[in-house]
Write a protein that holds these residues in place. Structure first.
Motif, PDB file in Angstrom:
ATOM      1  N   GLU A 175    -117.507 -42.007  81.639  1.00  0.00           N
ATOM      2  CA  GLU A 175    -117.838 -42.811  80.315  1.00  0.00           C
ATOM      3  C   GLU A 175    -119.336 -42.797  80.241  1.00  0.00           C
ATOM      4  OE1 GLU A 175    -114.931 -45.872  79.004  1.00  0.00           O
ATOM      5  OE2 GLU A 175    -116.645 -47.305  79.429  1.00  0.00           O
ATOM      6  N   TYR A 210    -122.458 -51.530  83.173  1.00  0.00           N
ATOM      7  CA  TYR A 210    -121.988 -50.867  84.432  1.00  0.00           C
ATOM      8  C   TYR A 210    -122.926 -51.026  85.510  1.00  0.00           C
ATOM      9  CZ  TYR A 210    -119.862 -48.354  80.675  1.00  0.00           C
ATOM     10  OH  TYR A 210    -119.004 -47.879  79.629  1.00  0.00           O
ATOM     11  N   SER A 270    -118.115 -53.279  84.385  1.00  0.00           N
ATOM     12  CA  SER A 270    -117.228 -52.233  85.049  1.00  0.00           C
ATOM     13  C   SER A 270    -117.938 -51.627  86.151  1.00  0.00           C
ATOM     14  CB  SER A 270    -116.931 -50.951  83.947  1.00  0.00           C
ATOM     15  OG  SER A 270    -115.886 -51.496  82.900  1.00  0.00           O
ATOM     16  N   ALA A 288    -108.266 -51.747  81.056  1.00  0.00           N
ATOM     17  CA  ALA A 288    -108.867 -51.354  79.951  1.00  0.00           C
ATOM     18  C   ALA A 288    -108.229 -51.719  78.659  1.00  0.00           C
ATOM     19  CB  ALA A 288    -109.001 -49.909  80.085  1.00  0.00           C
ATOM     20  N   GLN A 332    -109.716 -49.325  85.141  1.00  0.00           N
ATOM     21  CA  GLN A 332    -108.880 -48.496  84.585  1.00  0.00           C
ATOM     22  C   GLN A 332    -107.466 -49.204  84.354  1.00  0.00           C
ATOM     23  OE1 GLN A 332    -109.866 -45.505  83.530  1.00  0.00           O
ATOM     24  NE2 GLN A 332    -111.646 -45.042  84.603  1.00  0.00           N
ATOM     25  N   TYR A 349    -116.197 -45.756  86.326  1.00  0.00           N
ATOM     26  CA  TYR A 349    -116.551 -45.241  84.893  1.00  0.00           C
ATOM     27  C   TYR A 349    -117.782 -44.111  84.684  1.00  0.00           C
ATOM     28  CZ  TYR A 349    -113.161 -48.404  82.869  1.00  0.00           C
ATOM     29  OH  TYR A 349    -111.883 -48.909  82.718  1.00  0.00           O
TER      30      TYR A 349
END
Length: 488
Positions: free
Chosen positions: A298, A255, A290, A243, A240, A295
């Motif tokens: 997301e 991820y 990530s 980004a 974060q 996340y």
């Protein structure tokens, strides 16, 4: 009595805790803000959902920043009451955060909205923008920390040194800057008039260099571009907090349980597999890894919420056309094939969208599924409102926006609205509060213009009349209604 005493103590402690966030009003703003060396000001509305979510994070960050050396103040202003101050700084959505230095507006705050991120970001706003290093021991400590170190080596004064400090002043909230003119440090490093970014040891790998040297001239924009887009390696660790370094498209994000503190070996195991694919798409596709918990939202928005519990990584490719979740189980071969299929237009993008309305009125209802048809394929200018159903300002604007749609129903301009909580907002629109409006000229669908003028019908008409590509039939360029001959 003892219970009453305990209750009183609890109440008193909560009052003291809330005092860490300074409350300013129209009456005391001018006198108080100038006494604060560095302040982060939150302009908010009590009914705003985003404001309610930010409030506890703001409160958590306040005491730690207050104790910083030098102290950093967190301030809040209620815009439903203190309207003069909010208007002075053009606040149109909530929450709006701005950084002030000794009473002067320095910049908008575009950092994280959770406590740790706020603390890190704001600590970067205090003290010198670049730390001077005067010994080899200091230098080795500075470049061995857990985040990238941007370091300037300057044997003598130079234009590059001047530019380095200018960049440090504007980018201090994003990067950690250090510099030296110490002869022993220069000798050890082997640099004399250079800017180098050192990658933390935990992220070293066989695919990327461990340090990135700037090879351009003293142009500050080129130095900033280098820091943002040329120091991530083939597959950087996206958080974060950084980004902003991963905004180029197309971008593949993988991820998984990225954790270089608790599980550096496992973190590198999967990242090395991503790097193996990434090196084959240099300059064509960008890659990142990530943490899937950080996340989680997301991943949900990409339609892969049911895969968050998987032991294997999850991959999503983001392009200008939308987001593409990888359905296959993760492997080097599957990731490579997936990326190639997206590039070859063999995969459909995933869209979070309401159903397309059966009928449309004067104000067009946009959803993710009809955005291309109504906006991208149209040859008309467009004014688009992004709103949230719970937003008070959006509710107040609704009848005026409907009236605007009716007045301009016969003009070559689209008046549209989209529920940004129920649909994927197209990537070129930056929506941080509600309502947010953008003007989209028919000849340029990639660069929307933020609408920051008044919210009355006449204000909208004045703006549209002035900015419309071909002008309006019923209004002149100043927004005045054109009288018909029969009216003369």
């Amino acid at each position: 009595m003892r219970s009453l005493f305990i209750l009183a103590a609890v109440v008193a402690s909560s009052v003291l805790a809330s005092d860490d966030v300074i409350v300013l009003t129209d009456a005391n703003w001018a006198d108080e803000i100038k006494t604060l060396e560095v302040a982060l000001v939150k302009f908010y509305a009590p009914w705003c959902g985003h404001c309610k979510r930010l409030a506890p994070e703001f409160d958590k960050a306040a005491p730690k920043l207050k104790a910083n050396d030098p102290p950093i103040a967190l301030v809040k202003v209620d815009c439903t009451i203190e309207k003069e101050t909010c208007q002075q700084f053009g606040v149109s959505g909530y929450p709006t955060l701005k950084i002030f230095r000794n009473g002067q507006l320095a910049q908008d705050y575009d950092g994280p909205r959770e406590a740790d991120g706020i603390i890190k970001y704001m600590r970067g706003q205090a003290g010198p923008s670049a730390k001077e290093i005067t010994s080899v021991k200091e230098y080795e400590k500075f470049i061995s920390q857990d985040d990238n170190a941007v370091f300037g080596f300057f044997e003598t004064d130079s234009k590059l040194k001047d530019s380095f400090f200018k960049v440090a002043d504007t980018e201090r909230d994003r990067f950690r800057f250090g510099y030296t003119s110490n002869a022993e440090v220069l000798k050890k490093a082997g640099y004399t008039d250079d800017i180098v970014v050192f990658v933390p040891t935990k992220l070293h790998n066989k695919f990327d260099p461990n340090e990135f040297k700037y090879d351009g001239n003293y142009d500050t924009d080129k130095i900033k571009a280098f820091l943002v887009s040329e120091t991530n390696g083939f597959a950087g660790v996206r958080t974060q907090g950084n980004a902003f370094q991963f905004e180029a498209r197309p971008l593949v994000v993988v991820y998984y349980n990225v954790d270089y503190v608790k599980d550096p070996k496992g973190s590198n195991y999967w990242r090395n597999r991503v790097l193996k694919v990434a090196q084959e798409y240099k300059r064509k596709v960008h890659f990142a890894v990530s943490n899937k918990e950080e996340y989680g939202g997301e991943i949900e928005q990409a339609g892969l919420g049911d895969r968050k519990g998987s032991d294997k990584p999850i991959a999503v490719m983001y392009t200008e056309a939308g987001k593409y979740p990888m359905d296959q189980a993760f492997s080097v071969e599957n990731l490579k094939q997936f990326v190639q299929d997206v590039l070859d237009d063999k995969v459909e993008p995933f869209m979070k969208s309401e159903d397309v309305p059966a009928e449309q009125g004067d104000v067009k209802v946009l959803v993710a599924k009809n955005y291309k048809e109504l906006i991208l394929d149209s040859d008309k200018d467009a004014l688009i409102e992004f709103y949230a159903p719970w937003c008070g300002h959006c509710k107040s604007l609704a009848p005026k926006y409907d009236e605007l749609g009716a007045k301009l129903s016969k003009e070559d301009v689209i008046i549209a609205k989209m529920d940004a909580t129920a649909n994927d907002v197209p990537p070129m629109f930056e929506v941080k509060g509600f309502p947010t409006l953008f003007w989209l000229p028919k000849g340029d669908r990639k660069n929307p213009v933020p609408y920051n003028a008044g919210r009355e019908v006449k204000d909208f008409i004045t703006f549209i009349a002035k900015h419309s590509t071909d002008g309006l039939k019923g209004y002149d360029r100043s927004g005045k209604k054109i009288k018909k001959k029969s009216e003369l």
